[in-house]
Design an enzyme around this catalytic site. Structure first.
Site, mmCIF file in Angstrom:
data_model
loop_
_atom_site.group_PDB
_atom_site.id
_atom_site.type_symbol
_atom_site.label_atom_id
_atom_site.label_comp_id
_atom_site.label_asym_id
_atom_site.label_seq_id
_atom_site.Cartn_x
_atom_site.Cartn_y
_atom_site.Cartn_z
ATOM 1 N N PRO A 155 0.818 -1.216 0.000
ATOM 2 C CA PRO A 155 0.000 0.000 0.000
ATOM 3 C C PRO A 155 0.854 1.269 0.000
ATOM 4 C CG PRO A 155 -0.746 -1.537 1.699
ATOM 5 C CD PRO A 155 0.561 -2.053 1.189
ATOM 6 N N GLU A 195 0.957 -8.396 8.116
ATOM 7 C CA GLU A 195 1.216 -6.963 8.288
ATOM 8 C C GLU A 195 2.304 -6.456 7.347
ATOM 9 O OE1 GLU A 195 -0.494 -4.755 10.314
ATOM 10 O OE2 GLU A 195 -1.807 -6.499 10.342
ATOM 11 N N ARG A 236 -0.101 -8.601 -21.360
ATOM 12 C CA ARG A 236 -0.860 -8.247 -22.565
ATOM 13 C C ARG A 236 -0.121 -7.260 -23.457
ATOM 14 N NH1 ARG A 236 -4.641 -4.420 -22.511
ATOM 15 N NH2 ARG A 236 -6.291 -5.845 -23.183
ATOM 16 N N ASP A 264 -7.040 0.740 -25.653
ATOM 17 C CA ASP A 264 -7.587 0.510 -24.324
ATOM 18 C C ASP A 264 -7.579 1.797 -23.506
ATOM 19 O OD1 ASP A 264 -8.093 -2.138 -24.690
ATOM 20 O OD2 ASP A 264 -6.259 -2.843 -23.735
#
Length: 250
Positions: A84, A111, A149, A164
């Protein structure tokens, strides 16, 4: 392209690797994906991979020893940790990563991992968004899928990804298929015209329009970087006028 994924839960990747585009890319040997169980690199018979954090607090932390041992095998690759606290995953970052010969992704859990692993071995921390997941396996799949991709031959056609959303800094244009009319809902006439130039312009305009309405921040970024062509600026002006006229007419 070779991608190594370090995880405590290798079985989570079985469906991901055995379906659809990723499966075909593996069969064609366009990419190689190795899923490695971190527990195989533990020192003790109980295969303990985590321990309580120094200083107290809730949760468990992945121990440094097994990670240092397994990453010794992949020191020449670009080592990524899903976190994060990392850099947000964007299409531009995906493009950069797709140029690497080999990457290794650590799927964090609990954690997190011992900070010494990050300081000594990790080249890049990546976050897939501002929310909390139970582990790094899903982010590792997302990163792998996004990179794969872009590898030549995986999609068979560069147009499949060049239009895209986000690839060129804009959202994608609307897509339609048969039938041309369903429940009174019709496909835009221009798409049935066979006039490729007009179709191209319509798609570009719709792409700009969607971005202007839904993600103006992306549009501002392209304008600031002077990435718009004269045609795109003209189309944007048309869009603004059309929206203004519609609003005033309501």
């Amino acid at each position: 392209m070779k991608i190594n994924i370090l995880t405590l839960f290798p079985d989570m990747f079985s469906g991901f690797l055995n379906e659809s585009i990723i499966k075909r890319a593996l069969e064609k040997e366009l990419i190689k994906i190795n899923v490695i169980n971190i527990r195989d690199f533990t020192f003790d018979k109980h295969k303990q991979v985590d321990d309580t954090p120094f200083g107290g607090g809730g949760g468990m932390v992945l121990k440094p020893e097994p990670l240092f041992r397994v990453l010794e095998k992949f020191k020449k690759s670009k080592i990524i940790y899903t976190s994060p606290q990392g850099k947000t995953l964007t299409q531009n970052l995906v493009k950069d990563l797709s140029k690497e010969k080999e990457i290794t992704i650590i799927a964090g859990h609990y954690e997190g991992i011992d900070e010494r692993v990050i300081e000594e071995l990790v080249d890049l921390e990546i976050s897939i968004g501002d929310y909390v997941l139970t582990g790094g396996e899903l982010p590792a799949m997302i990163i792998t899928d996004a990179i794969s991709r872009l590898i030549p031959g995986v999609l068979g056609n560069t147009a499949s990804y060049e239009n895209d959303s986000f690839y060129n800094g804009l959202l994608d244009y609307p897509h339609y298929t048969r039938p041309a009319e369903y429940n009174g809902l019709k496909v835009p006439e221009v798409l049935l015209s066979g006039h490729h130039k007009n179709i191209e312009i319509w798609r570009k305009k719709e792409s700009i329009k969607r971005t202007y309405i839904r993600r103006p921040d992306l549009l501002e970024k392209k304008l600031e970087n002077k990435e718009f062509s004269k045609l795109e600026i003209k189309l944007l002006d048309e869009i603004k006028k059309e929206i203004k006229d519609k609003t005033e007419g309501e």
